[in-house]
Design an enzyme around this catalytic site. Structure first.
Site, PDB file in Angstrom:
ATOM      1  N   ASP A   2      45.412  12.798  97.382  1.00 54.22           N
ATOM      2  CA  ASP A   2      44.984  13.244  98.713  1.00 54.22           C
ATOM      3  C   ASP A   2      43.526  13.688  98.593  1.00 54.22           C
ATOM      4  O   ASP A   2      43.001  13.846  97.483  1.00 54.22           O
ATOM      5  CB  ASP A   2      45.858  14.411  99.205  1.00 54.22           C
ATOM      6  CG  ASP A   2      45.450  14.883 100.602  1.00 54.22           C
ATOM      7  OD1 ASP A   2      45.263  14.027 101.485  1.00 54.22           O
ATOM      8  OD2 ASP A   2      45.269  16.096 100.817  1.00 54.22           O
ATOM      9  N   SER A   3      42.899  13.938  99.743  1.00 57.61           N
ATOM     10  CA  SER A   3      41.519  14.425  99.700  1.00 57.61           C
ATOM     11  C   SER A   3      41.465  15.891  99.255  1.00 57.61           C
ATOM     12  O   SER A   3      40.407  16.382  98.890  1.00 57.61           O
ATOM     13  CB  SER A   3      40.883  14.294 101.083  1.00 57.61           C
ATOM     14  OG  SER A   3      41.601  15.090 101.999  1.00 57.61           O
ATOM     15  N   CYS A   8      48.029  10.831 101.787  1.00 54.46           N
ATOM     16  CA  CYS A   8      46.913  11.068 102.706  1.00 54.46           C
ATOM     17  C   CYS A   8      47.020  10.019 103.795  1.00 54.46           C
ATOM     18  O   CYS A   8      46.992   8.816 103.510  1.00 54.46           O
ATOM     19  CB  CYS A   8      45.601  10.919 101.933  1.00 54.46           C
ATOM     20  SG  CYS A   8      44.132  10.953 102.969  1.00 54.46           S
ATOM     21  N   GLU A  35      41.749  23.968 104.466  1.00 56.27           N
ATOM     22  CA  GLU A  35      41.073  24.039 103.162  1.00 56.27           C
ATOM     23  C   GLU A  35      40.322  25.366 102.988  1.00 56.27           C
ATOM     24  O   GLU A  35      40.150  25.843 101.882  1.00 56.27           O
ATOM     25  CB  GLU A  35      40.093  22.870 102.983  1.00 56.27           C
ATOM     26  CG  GLU A  35      40.752  21.505 102.837  1.00 56.27           C
ATOM     27  CD  GLU A  35      41.265  21.194 101.420  1.00 56.27           C
ATOM     28  OE1 GLU A  35      40.872  21.871 100.445  1.00 56.27           O
ATOM     29  OE2 GLU A  35      42.072  20.246 101.300  1.00 56.27           O
ATOM     30  N   CYS A  40      48.665  13.965 109.401  1.00 55.47           N
ATOM     31  CA  CYS A  40      47.717  14.347 108.360  1.00 55.47           C
ATOM     32  C   CYS A  40      48.490  15.316 107.472  1.00 55.47           C
ATOM     33  O   CYS A  40      49.128  16.251 107.982  1.00 55.47           O
ATOM     34  CB  CYS A  40      46.496  15.031 108.974  1.00 55.47           C
ATOM     35  SG  CYS A  40      45.388  15.758 107.739  1.00 55.47           S
ATOM     36  N   HIS A  54      47.643  17.665 105.739  1.00 47.39           N
ATOM     37  CA  HIS A  54      47.215  19.062 105.802  1.00 47.39           C
ATOM     38  C   HIS A  54      47.943  19.837 106.913  1.00 47.39           C
ATOM     39  O   HIS A  54      48.068  21.047 106.842  1.00 47.39           O
ATOM     40  CB  HIS A  54      45.709  19.157 106.085  1.00 47.39           C
ATOM     41  CG  HIS A  54      44.836  18.921 104.890  1.00 47.39           C
ATOM     42  ND1 HIS A  54      44.697  17.686 104.302  1.00 47.39           N
ATOM     43  CD2 HIS A  54      44.048  19.768 104.170  1.00 47.39           C
ATOM     44  CE1 HIS A  54      43.856  17.788 103.277  1.00 47.39           C
ATOM     45  NE2 HIS A  54      43.446  19.040 103.185  1.00 47.39           N
TER      46      HIS A  54
HETATM   47  N1  DGL Z   1      45.170  15.049 104.283  1.00 50.36           N
HETATM   48  C1  DGL Z   1      44.527  13.851 104.634  1.00 50.36           C
HETATM   49  C2  DGL Z   1      45.250  13.051 105.666  1.00 50.36           C
HETATM   50  O1  DGL Z   1      46.474  13.090 105.639  1.00 50.36           O
HETATM   51  C3  DGL Z   1      43.030  13.824 104.715  1.00 50.36           C
HETATM   52  C4  DGL Z   1      42.315  14.835 105.515  1.00 50.36           C
HETATM   53  C5  DGL Z   1      40.803  14.706 105.351  1.00 50.36           C
HETATM   54  O2  DGL Z   1      40.335  14.780 104.199  1.00 50.36           O
HETATM   55  O3  DGL Z   1      40.092  14.534 106.348  1.00 50.36           O
HETATM   56  O4  DGL Z   1      44.688  12.365 106.460  1.00 50.36           O
END
Ligand code: DGL
Length: 266
Positions: free
Chosen positions: A12-13, A76, A155, A187, A189
């Site tokens: 993931d990012s 991600c 984050e 997402c 997150h």
């Molecule tokens: N958590 C990621 C997603 O599901 C990436 C979020 C990001 O880095 O912008 O898209």
């Protein structure tokens, strides 16, 4: 090493994919897990699709060559939306994404056939969710919206602030007005701030966290290949491209135990 003892690799990012680590631990406690959070280059959402693809391939290359792995999960949505088929051409292990499991769950859950999707700019611009949902059931109407600030809120550990509630209201009220009855948290997150999203959407809207559905897809796939690792003592190893401290702190809170993250730079 026996094939079944190899790890499931997640990327993931940043911290978002940890929501999937949590579900994997609950569902498949015997599995070993290797995780990469590209914290130095997050957020992925505003980046061009080709750049996200090349970051994802770079990380998969590290995971595939430096770690013993039997499966990759692109934890991600942004990286899944812009390149899942592309990544599959490069590595001889099964590569799962997070998009289809969530889309399938939403199609099964909606009663009114009005589904909302929230995600990063990259995920929403790719139109991957509306396309997938339409293939599953063309009578379902999709209302989608990019929520770029949410990743930064998570984050930077700013979830429970009045400002975040206001940002959430401004992103989500158009979806409330459309009367969606299911909302895909598109997402990884977003489950970390699910309570704020739920507060704005109201009780009648079911929030679809694709992490659980993806973990269950991984279990099916491993069972099919006879690669499930039984028992309850799988280990986890974490890598990040930025400073480990913030990642470790969020990880501890989410997973409920101390974790150590190692820094890797490309
Ligand atoms: N958590 C990621 C997603 O599901 C990436 C979020 C990001 O880095 O912008 O898209």
């Amino acid at each position: 090493m026996e094939e079944r003892d190899k790890a499931i690799a997640l990327l993931d990012s940043g911290v978002g994919g940890l929501t999937l680590v949590r579900e994997l631990r609950n569902l498949l406690p015997g599995e070993n897990i290797v995780y990469f959070g590209d914290t130095a280059r997050m957020p992925y959402g505003p980046r061009p699709a080709a750049q996200v693809q090349s970051f994802a391939l770079e990380i998969m290359d590290f995971l595939y060559t430096a770690q013993d792995i039997k499966m990759v999960i692109v934890a991600c949505n942004t990286a899944t939306a812009v390149g899942l088929e592309h990544y599959r051409k490069h590595f001889p292990v099964p590569i799962l994404g997070v998009l289809e499991p969530g889309a399938k769950a939403a199609v099964n859950l909606t009663r009114t056939k009005r589904v909302g999707v929230i995600g990063t700019e990259g995920t929403i611009a790719s139109r991957a969710y509306p396309r997938t949902i339409c293939q599953l059931d063309e009578s379902v109407q999709v209302f989608d919206r990019a929520c770029p600030m949410f990743v930064l809120v998570v984050e930077n550990q700013l979830i429970d602030t009045p400002e975040t509630l206001r940002v959430a209201e401004s992103y989500l009220e158009p979806l409330v007005r459309e009367n969606v009855d299911a909302l895909i948290l598109g997402c990884t997150h977003y489950p970390l701030m699910e309570h704020v999203i739920a507060q704005v959407m109201g009780e009648s809207v079911v929030l679809v966290n694709s992490a659980w559905f993806t973990a269950s897809t991984a279990r099916e796939k491993l069972a099919e290949m006879d690669l499930l690792r039984s028992g309850s003592c799988g280990w986890q190893r974490f890598f990040v491209s930025g400073e480990p401290a913030n990642f470790e702190q969020i990880g501890r809170r989410l997973l409920g135990y101390d974790l150590k993250a190692y820094r890797v730079t490309f």
